[in-house]
Design a protein around this motif. Structure first.
Motif, mmCIF file in Angstrom:
data_model
loop_
_atom_site.group_PDB
_atom_site.id
_atom_site.type_symbol
_atom_site.label_atom_id
_atom_site.label_comp_id
_atom_site.label_asym_id
_atom_site.label_seq_id
_atom_site.Cartn_x
_atom_site.Cartn_y
_atom_site.Cartn_z
ATOM 1 N N GLU A 346 -2.365 -7.054 -8.386
ATOM 2 C CA GLU A 346 -1.249 -6.588 -9.199
ATOM 3 C C GLU A 346 -1.747 -5.575 -10.213
ATOM 4 N N LEU A 347 -1.033 -4.445 -10.314
ATOM 5 C CA LEU A 347 -1.412 -3.399 -11.258
ATOM 6 C C LEU A 347 -0.153 -2.874 -11.944
ATOM 7 N N SER A 348 -0.150 -2.909 -13.279
ATOM 8 C CA SER A 348 0.966 -2.383 -14.070
ATOM 9 C C SER A 348 0.400 -1.425 -15.107
ATOM 10 N N LEU A 367 -3.494 -4.109 -2.900
ATOM 11 C CA LEU A 367 -2.501 -4.235 -3.966
ATOM 12 C C LEU A 367 -1.174 -4.765 -3.420
ATOM 13 N N ARG A 368 -0.613 -5.784 -4.115
ATOM 14 C CA ARG A 368 0.665 -6.378 -3.710
ATOM 15 C C ARG A 368 1.816 -6.015 -4.636
ATOM 16 N N LYS A 369 1.519 -5.769 -5.902
ATOM 17 C CA LYS A 369 2.558 -5.404 -6.865
ATOM 18 C C LYS A 369 2.077 -4.204 -7.674
ATOM 19 N N PHE A 398 -1.678 1.384 0.619
ATOM 20 C CA PHE A 398 -0.795 0.313 0.158
ATOM 21 C C PHE A 398 -0.144 -0.477 1.294
ATOM 22 N N PRO A 399 -0.905 -0.972 2.251
ATOM 23 C CA PRO A 399 -0.273 -1.711 3.355
ATOM 24 C C PRO A 399 0.222 -3.093 2.953
ATOM 25 N N LYS A 403 6.017 -5.437 -3.988
ATOM 26 C CA LYS A 403 6.916 -5.135 -5.107
ATOM 27 C C LYS A 403 6.516 -3.803 -5.725
ATOM 28 N N ILE A 404 7.498 -2.910 -5.904
ATOM 29 C CA ILE A 404 7.267 -1.589 -6.490
ATOM 30 C C ILE A 404 8.259 -1.376 -7.628
#
Length: 519
Positions: A346-348, A367-369, A398-399, A403-404
């Motif tokens: 997850e990266l924000s 990466l999932r989110k 990003f395979p 959540k985007i």
């Protein structure tokens, strides 16, 4: 719009293989619970209301729900809330001694009273999970009596209640099996934390199994948190805005190099920050080697991010900038991603300018989110192909994304169409998409994305002020095979009320399990 607009394909006749999921038939259990809920006043509670409602509060009531399982009782309460049918006197019968889990936060208008909480304390001695968040009319004395009556509690949510230091003292002396405690926005102080976790009898520690604790938005200071960390060896998740400074101070107090089990680091400078920032982060990473989540949301610098590279288990990274732009993508974010990116899920990034999404894709294959929020920069830039050396490994970007969120909040910012495709084209498992002021989302962009990735698993989509997507193009998305449950279209100029009416008619005609809102 640059380039030739792709012709929107005419909708094909809908089939079971090409549409959102249809509403399913209720199970017999759900149909029965809904029927009971709709007939509570007329049938199930009629006798109690007629003979006992105004006779005071009874310690125990043998009623019509005596043979329901504890899970069914909670499901009935949830259903009554969903249907807006719950009345306070229903709880006089529904609160039962067999309950193991009880959530009253969803019905705070009925449960937000001392008499109801006293019923829980009297009847529900076996409770292991209790949620009374936002029940802010219940007195602290009642809360203290409640926790003292429930020694088996494992999960307790007192968020935004009148829980004070006296209540924490009772929790520390009574709830030895407690594992999760939420005290967000409660009127507690350092003295309360002391009474929660410090025992003067070494053979009888207080809350020895406490695993997760939220003390954010309280009057607690760093000194109180120091006591907390030292006396709760099993504490893995502590929500506190400046835990890094606490760990820095503890490190300089200890004669030996102690280590802690914390899995989450927070830094926001909301509390007094007297320690050197990069050094406090470095020490925090050294004494908490098992950290999996980092939330640095204010006042962080490039130098403060670099020590995070020693975290071998980092999975979640949330970084926010401030008005001074102390964090840069090139100097802080990218060097960290090059080391920790392979394990990141997850990266924000909030207010981080000059973001090169191609470099992120190269560094973070799992990466999932992903979230990107730009509100304070009127003219944010998104450079492309700034690090071609990172793209030497040929793999799909990003395979794993599920959540985007890309929220620009300004029409002056332009999110590159190339980046929009980069995020979505190979994200075959995408479940949630939220875009705001992304003006590069054209009809042909959406159709091209759908041609490469039909978004079969998409469940939630929110489009805010995306003015170049038409109602006809979005209709094409609705008519493809997907799992859409929630759709929000807010201030998208080319999607009209007429389009929205057509969407609602489509959902109704084919019995889709999809909720669509247009604002």
């Amino acid at each position: 719009m640059v380039g030739k607009t792709q012709e929107i394909p005419k909708p094909k006749p809908l089939s079971s293989a090409s549409m959102p999921a249809a509403k399913t038939v209720w199970s017999l259990k759900k149909a029965s619970v809904v029927s009971i809920a709709k007939n509570m006043e007329k049938i199930w509670m009629a006798d109690y209301e007629r003979h006992f409602k105004d006779q005071g509060t009874f310690l125990f009531v043998i009623g019509p729900f005596e043979y329901l399982t504890p899970c069914l009782i909670q499901e009935l309460i949830d259903t009554l809330v969903d249907l807006c049918l719950l009345k306070r006197f229903y709880l006089h019968v529904l609160i039962d001694s067999r309950l193991l889990r009880l959530n009253l936060s969803i019905c705070k208008f009925a449960s937000n009273k001392d008499s109801i909480i006293n019923l829980v304390a009297t009847r529900c001695q076996r409770l292991t999970h209790l949620n009374i968040a936002s029940c802010n009319q219940v007195s602290a004395r009642t809360l203290a009596d409640l926790v003292e009556s429930l020694p088996r509690l494992q999960v307790l949510n007192l968020r935004q209640t009148k829980c004070n230091d006296q209540v924490l003292s009772r929790i520390g002396s009574s709830c030895q099996d407690l594992r999760e405690l939420n005290l967000f926005a409660c009127p507690i102080t350092d003295m309360g934390l002391l009474s929660l976790c410090v025992s003067f009898e070494p053979s009888h520690p207080k809350c020895p199994r406490l695993f997760r604790l939220d003390i954010s938005n309280t009057a607690v200071t760093n000194k109180g948190v120091e006591v907390l960390v030292k006396n709760l060896p099993q504490l893995h998740f502590l929500v506190y805005p400046d835990i890094c400074e606490v760990l820095y101070r503890l490190h300089h107090q200890e004669t030996t190099s102690a280590q802690y089990q914390l899995h989450c680091l927070y830094l926001s400078n909301l509390k007094a920050n007297l320690s050197p920032l990069p050094l406090s982060v470095e020490i925090s990473c050294a004494v908490c080697p098992h950290v999996t989540e980092v939330n640095f949301l204010h006042g962080v610098t490039d130098a403060a991010l670099l020590p995070l590279s020693q975290l071998q288990h980092l999975r979640v990274l949330n970084v926010g900038n401030n008005e001074e732009e102390l964090v840069s993508f090139e100097g802080g974010i990218l060097p960290l991603l090059q080391i920790c990116g392979p394990t990141l899920q997850e990266l924000s990034l909030f207010e981080v300018n000059d973001l090169d999404l191609g470099a992120v894709a190269a560094c973070c294959p799992g990466l999932r989110k992903f979230s990107c929020l730009i509100a304070g920069f009127p003219k944010a830039t998104f450079p492309t192909n700034t690090h071609p050396e990172l793209l030497t490994v040929k793999r799909k970007p990003f395979p794993e994304l599920e959540k985007i969120r890309v929220l620009l909040h300004s029409p002056e910012n332009s999110f590159p169409e190339q980046f929009l495709r980069l995020l979505t084209v190979h994200a075959s498992g995408l479940k949630s998409l939220h875009l705001a002021y992304v003006q590069t989302l054209h009809d042909d962009t959406l159709l091209d994305i759908l041609q490469h990735n039909p978004l079969e698993h998409l469940e939630h989509i929110v489009l805010e002020s995306c003015h170049h997507i038409s109602g006809e193009a979005f209709l094409h998305l609705l008519e493809t095979k997907n799992s859409l449950r929630e759709v929000l279209l807010k201030d998208c100029r080319d999607i009209t009320l007429r389009d929205f009416t057509a969407y609602k008619r489509l959902v109704a005609d084919h019995n889709y399990d999809t909720n669509i809102e247009w604002i």
